[in-house]
Design an enzyme around this catalytic site. Structure first.
Site, PDB file in Angstrom:
ATOM      1  N   ALA A 123       0.841  -1.193   0.000  1.00  0.00           N
ATOM      2  CA  ALA A 123       0.000   0.000   0.000  1.00  0.00           C
ATOM      3  C   ALA A 123       0.876   1.243   0.000  1.00  0.00           C
ATOM      4  O   ALA A 123       1.886   1.301   0.704  1.00  0.00           O
ATOM      5  CB  ALA A 123      -0.895  -0.001   1.236  1.00  0.00           C
ATOM      6  N   ILE A 134      23.332  -4.982  15.925  1.00  0.00           N
ATOM      7  CA  ILE A 134      23.203  -6.185  15.100  1.00  0.00           C
ATOM      8  C   ILE A 134      24.556  -6.872  14.933  1.00  0.00           C
ATOM      9  O   ILE A 134      24.663  -8.103  15.031  1.00  0.00           O
ATOM     10  CB  ILE A 134      22.557  -5.842  13.737  1.00  0.00           C
ATOM     11  CG1 ILE A 134      21.100  -5.393  13.966  1.00  0.00           C
ATOM     12  CG2 ILE A 134      22.615  -7.023  12.786  1.00  0.00           C
ATOM     13  CD1 ILE A 134      20.350  -4.956  12.731  1.00  0.00           C
ATOM     14  N   ARG A 184      34.549   0.777  12.258  1.00  0.00           N
ATOM     15  CA  ARG A 184      35.263   1.961  11.747  1.00  0.00           C
ATOM     16  C   ARG A 184      35.793   2.882  12.840  1.00  0.00           C
ATOM     17  O   ARG A 184      36.734   3.631  12.624  1.00  0.00           O
ATOM     18  CB  ARG A 184      34.357   2.752  10.802  1.00  0.00           C
ATOM     19  CG  ARG A 184      33.126   3.345  11.470  1.00  0.00           C
ATOM     20  CD  ARG A 184      32.265   4.061  10.439  1.00  0.00           C
ATOM     21  NE  ARG A 184      31.039   4.601  11.021  1.00  0.00           N
ATOM     22  CZ  ARG A 184      30.129   5.260  10.335  1.00  0.00           C
ATOM     23  NH1 ARG A 184      30.278   5.451   9.052  1.00  0.00           N
ATOM     24  NH2 ARG A 184      29.042   5.717  10.944  1.00  0.00           N
ATOM     25  N   ARG A 199      29.277   2.611  20.003  1.00  0.00           N
ATOM     26  CA  ARG A 199      29.214   4.066  20.165  1.00  0.00           C
ATOM     27  C   ARG A 199      27.838   4.455  20.724  1.00  0.00           C
ATOM     28  O   ARG A 199      26.820   3.879  20.335  1.00  0.00           O
ATOM     29  CB  ARG A 199      29.427   4.750  18.806  1.00  0.00           C
ATOM     30  CG  ARG A 199      29.539   6.256  18.894  1.00  0.00           C
ATOM     31  CD  ARG A 199      30.019   6.830  17.571  1.00  0.00           C
ATOM     32  NE  ARG A 199      29.083   6.598  16.476  1.00  0.00           N
ATOM     33  CZ  ARG A 199      28.006   7.346  16.224  1.00  0.00           C
ATOM     34  NH1 ARG A 199      27.716   8.364  16.987  1.00  0.00           N
ATOM     35  NH2 ARG A 199      27.218   7.061  15.187  1.00  0.00           N
ATOM     36  N   GLY A 203      23.782  -0.516  10.091  1.00  0.00           N
ATOM     37  CA  GLY A 203      22.647   0.357  10.333  1.00  0.00           C
ATOM     38  C   GLY A 203      21.455   0.005   9.459  1.00  0.00           C
ATOM     39  O   GLY A 203      21.589  -0.718   8.474  1.00  0.00           O
ATOM     40  N   THR A 236      11.300  -2.190  19.354  1.00  0.00           N
ATOM     41  CA  THR A 236       9.924  -2.695  19.291  1.00  0.00           C
ATOM     42  C   THR A 236       9.007  -2.104  20.370  1.00  0.00           C
ATOM     43  O   THR A 236       7.910  -1.623  20.056  1.00  0.00           O
ATOM     44  CB  THR A 236       9.941  -4.239  19.399  1.00  0.00           C
ATOM     45  OG1 THR A 236      10.676  -4.752  18.295  1.00  0.00           O
ATOM     46  CG2 THR A 236       8.535  -4.815  19.406  1.00  0.00           C
ATOM     47  N   HIS A 290      20.098 -12.132  48.199  1.00  0.00           N
ATOM     48  CA  HIS A 290      21.368 -12.857  48.213  1.00  0.00           C
ATOM     49  C   HIS A 290      21.145 -14.348  47.999  1.00  0.00           C
ATOM     50  O   HIS A 290      20.152 -14.869  48.495  1.00  0.00           O
ATOM     51  CB  HIS A 290      22.048 -12.626  49.568  1.00  0.00           C
ATOM     52  CG  HIS A 290      23.420 -13.208  49.644  1.00  0.00           C
ATOM     53  ND1 HIS A 290      24.486 -12.694  48.936  1.00  0.00           N
ATOM     54  CD2 HIS A 290      23.903 -14.255  50.352  1.00  0.00           C
ATOM     55  CE1 HIS A 290      25.558 -13.392  49.210  1.00  0.00           C
ATOM     56  NE2 HIS A 290      25.246 -14.364  50.049  1.00  0.00           N
TER      57      HIS A 290
HETATM   58  P1  NDP Z   1      23.555   0.486  14.800  1.00  0.00           P
HETATM   59  O1  NDP Z   1      23.314   1.914  14.519  1.00  0.00           O
HETATM   60  O2  NDP Z   1      23.386  -0.031  16.158  1.00  0.00           O
HETATM   61  O3  NDP Z   1      25.048   0.132  14.347  1.00  0.00           O
HETATM   62  C1  NDP Z   1      25.497   0.425  13.071  1.00  0.00           C
HETATM   63  C2  NDP Z   1      26.999   0.227  13.082  1.00  0.00           C
HETATM   64  O4  NDP Z   1      27.498   0.333  11.767  1.00  0.00           O
HETATM   65  C3  NDP Z   1      27.719   1.275  13.902  1.00  0.00           C
HETATM   66  O5  NDP Z   1      28.779   0.653  14.567  1.00  0.00           O
HETATM   67  C4  NDP Z   1      28.206   2.255  12.859  1.00  0.00           C
HETATM   68  O6  NDP Z   1      29.356   2.943  13.231  1.00  0.00           O
HETATM   69  C5  NDP Z   1      28.517   1.331  11.712  1.00  0.00           C
HETATM   70  N1  NDP Z   1      28.419   1.965  10.406  1.00  0.00           N
HETATM   71  C6  NDP Z   1      27.434   2.774   9.940  1.00  0.00           C
HETATM   72  N2  NDP Z   1      27.688   3.125   8.658  1.00  0.00           N
HETATM   73  C7  NDP Z   1      28.835   2.522   8.310  1.00  0.00           C
HETATM   74  C8  NDP Z   1      29.587   2.495   7.128  1.00  0.00           C
HETATM   75  N3  NDP Z   1      29.221   3.157   6.043  1.00  0.00           N
HETATM   76  N4  NDP Z   1      30.721   1.755   7.108  1.00  0.00           N
HETATM   77  C9  NDP Z   1      31.118   1.074   8.204  1.00  0.00           C
HETATM   78  N5  NDP Z   1      30.438   1.063   9.352  1.00  0.00           N
HETATM   79  C10 NDP Z   1      29.307   1.782   9.402  1.00  0.00           C
HETATM   80  O7  NDP Z   1      22.683  -0.281  13.725  1.00  0.00           O
HETATM   81  P2  NDP Z   1      22.282  -1.812  13.603  1.00  0.00           P
HETATM   82  O8  NDP Z   1      22.151  -2.058  12.157  1.00  0.00           O
HETATM   83  O9  NDP Z   1      23.192  -2.652  14.412  1.00  0.00           O
HETATM   84  O10 NDP Z   1      20.847  -1.851  14.273  1.00  0.00           O
HETATM   85  C11 NDP Z   1      19.854  -0.925  13.819  1.00  0.00           C
HETATM   86  C12 NDP Z   1      18.968  -0.529  14.962  1.00  0.00           C
HETATM   87  O11 NDP Z   1      18.080  -1.589  15.250  1.00  0.00           O
HETATM   88  C13 NDP Z   1      19.702  -0.284  16.274  1.00  0.00           C
HETATM   89  O12 NDP Z   1      20.224   1.007  16.355  1.00  0.00           O
HETATM   90  C14 NDP Z   1      18.625  -0.539  17.277  1.00  0.00           C
HETATM   91  O13 NDP Z   1      17.855   0.628  17.420  1.00  0.00           O
HETATM   92  C15 NDP Z   1      17.804  -1.628  16.626  1.00  0.00           C
HETATM   93  N6  NDP Z   1      18.178  -2.958  17.165  1.00  0.00           N
HETATM   94  C16 NDP Z   1      17.922  -3.226  18.468  1.00  0.00           C
HETATM   95  C17 NDP Z   1      18.254  -4.426  19.004  1.00  0.00           C
HETATM   96  C18 NDP Z   1      17.974  -4.690  20.454  1.00  0.00           C
HETATM   97  O14 NDP Z   1      17.140  -4.000  21.026  1.00  0.00           O
HETATM   98  N7  NDP Z   1      18.677  -5.625  21.092  1.00  0.00           N
HETATM   99  C19 NDP Z   1      18.901  -5.480  18.217  1.00  0.00           C
HETATM  100  C20 NDP Z   1      19.138  -5.090  16.860  1.00  0.00           C
HETATM  101  C21 NDP Z   1      18.784  -3.875  16.364  1.00  0.00           C
HETATM  102  P3  NDP Z   1      29.332   4.272  14.134  1.00  0.00           P
HETATM  103  O15 NDP Z   1      29.090   3.810  15.529  1.00  0.00           O
HETATM  104  O16 NDP Z   1      30.684   4.844  13.959  1.00  0.00           O
HETATM  105  O17 NDP Z   1      28.247   5.124  13.599  1.00  0.00           O
END
Ligand code: NDP
Length: 459
Positions: free
Chosen positions: A114, A180, A200, A206, A264, A313, A437
């Protein structure tokens, strides 16, 4: 009746399903469209299958730990297809429950893609017809991303693919240092896969407290996960037998079975016809919304990952509940995004709520309480993994502003700690609570002295 529906929801993930179900229960005429399968990221290719795979992966450590308690488990063997199929069966069962709940509430499920055709018009693209709705709710979630500019990026997989791999690889290189990346590093290394994380920045995770980041990274390395920081994947080249040669920006080369992009996720806003409805996007391509999740078009709302606020979620669900309260019960409700706890199912697992030490220092004078200890079970198990617990406290008001945990039960513990942080309890009130405990959690109410130099910048 001016419109076909009172509410048309686009996307049947956790947020969309909750909104549709509650609005239908409130007596609204509701339809919810889903282009893939009812359940969304959390149920089908995120939280649920991830946690189930983790349970499977954790047995390897349990088998090792068991020896210290007198058990012999030399027979342990792992069969990936069994776990994969059982996990898929479970997510399909849950998808079925979502469908039953929606139908039970009286919502109509539309098996179609949709998009918007106007402020009150939705086009069902496969069927080729349009319907009208008084309100439209965008709950389309997000998708995994790949670095388009990296040569050979198409040879890598995403988290979605990992749930259904034909075979368990013998090695994997994971790009990213966030949720992830670390959760799949935990899964794959737990299942015996040689795992390399390429991040990176200087240190993984972070945005989390610096002590947690240091602790988790060091412990991952201790357990055999290779963590390469300050580097990115420069190229992936095919090798014989479906193996890949990964070249990093620091010139390091790694031969591997799989490369996982965990860099991401992006909001699902492409080709949604937002212009037709006057829905504005943010610079990151998410639907821009106000505190009530209303978009720039007065008849269109958006919740969950497509709004890129806090992509979790339970947040999407609370945004859905607030939307239905506001629009179908006449009780204007804005979900409060402050002090939302999160958990990373890395090894060790992380639980965090409130401000990090660094963030708190920017606001006020603070006291920091920290303890690092080896949980009782790990001593007999000869398992060197330690738990870290940290409280960040406002030095003037004594209010606990942040709780940061890394250890086996951190995700479970942080849920309870989040109640205290959200309620604004003071350190004195935490300490007035008698310990339970013997537990790891008791340390949370037994941290007597702040660490010294607590008003200097963290190392
Ligand atoms: P995140 O934002 O957590 O992590 C993305 C990672 O990729 C960071 O380390 C980032 O680096 C790096 N990155 C981003 N762009 C590039 C690039 N071009 N080249 C190399 N490295 C890069 O995203 P995820 O995909 O892990 O997860 C997405 C979202 O989903 C999370 O933010 C969270 O909100 C949700 N999630 C929650 C979970 C839970 O509750 N347990 C589990 C999985 C996902 P930098 O730090 O330098 O930006």
């Amino acid at each position: 009746m001016k419109y076909d529906y009172d509410l048309f929801v686009i996307g049947a993930g956790s947020g969309g399903v909750r909104a549709a179900r509650l609005a239908a229960k409130a007596g609204a005429r509701v339809a919810v469209a889903e282009q893939v399968q009812v359940g969304g990221t959390c149920v089908l290719r995120g939280c649920v299958p991830k946690k189930l795979l983790l349970y499977g992966a954790e047995f390897s450590q349990s088998f090792r730990d068991a020896k210290g308690f007198g058990w012999t488990v030399d027979w342990a063997r792992f069969d990936w297809p069994t776990l994969r199929e059982r996990v898929q069966a479970e997510v399909n069962r849950l998808s079925g429950l979502y469908i039953a709940n929606l139908e039970g509430a009286g919502a109509e499920i539309v098996d179609d893609r949709a998009i918007l055709a106007g402020p009150h018009r939705v086009r069902l693209t496969r069927e080729g017809r349009e319907v009208t709705a008084e309100r439209i709710l965008i709950a389309t979630g997000g998708h995994t991303s790949r670095p388009a500019e990296t040569p050979g990026q198409e040879l890598g997989v995403t988290s979605t693919d990992c749930f259904t791999l034909d075979e368990l690889p013998s090695s994997i290189v994971i790009a990213g240092g966030g949720f992830i990346a670390l959760e799949f590093a935990n899964i794959f290394s737990g299942l015996g896969v040689e795992t390399t994380v390429v991040y990176r920045g200087e240190r993984i995770l972070r945005g989390f407290d610096h002590d947690i980041r240091k602790h988790v990274q060091a412990d991952m390395q201790r357990t055999g996960v290779h963590v390469v920081c300050g580097s990115t994947i420069g190229e992936i080249a095919p090798l014989a037998g479906a193996r890949k040669l990964v070249t990093l920006s620091n010139s390091m080369r790694i031969e591997t079975d799989h490369v996982l992009w965990a860099i991401g996720r992006e909001p699902n806003t492409g080709g949604m016809g937002f212009e037709a409805a006057g829905v504005r996007l943010t610079a990151r391509g998410a639907v821009a919304v106000d505190a009530y999740s209303r978009s720039s078009a007065p008849s269109v709302w958006a919740i969950g990952d497509v709004t890129d606020r806090i992509n979790l979620t339970p947040v999407a669900i609370r945004e859905a509940v607030a939307f239905v309260e506001t629009e179908f019960h006449g009780r204007p409700t804005a979900f409060d995004h402050v002090d939302v706890a999160s958990a990373v199912f890395s090894r060790p697992a992380v639980g965090a709520v409130g401000l990090t030490e660094e963030e708190a220092r920017e606001r006020c004078k603070i006291r920091v309480f920290r303890t690092v200890f080896r949980p009782m079970k790990n001593i007999l198990a000869d398992n060197e993994q330690r738990t870290l617990m940290k409280l960040v406290v406002n030095a003037e008001s004594d209010r606990v502003m942040g709780v940061h945990l890394a250890g086996p039960e951190a995700p479970e513990l942080i849920q309870l700690a989040a109640i205290a942080v959200k309620a604004g309890l003071t350190k004195a009130q935490w300490d007035a609570t008698c310990a339970v405990h013997p537990t790891a959690a008791e340390e949370l109410v037994l941290m007597g002295e702040p660490i010294p130099h607590d008003n200097e910048a963290p190392a």
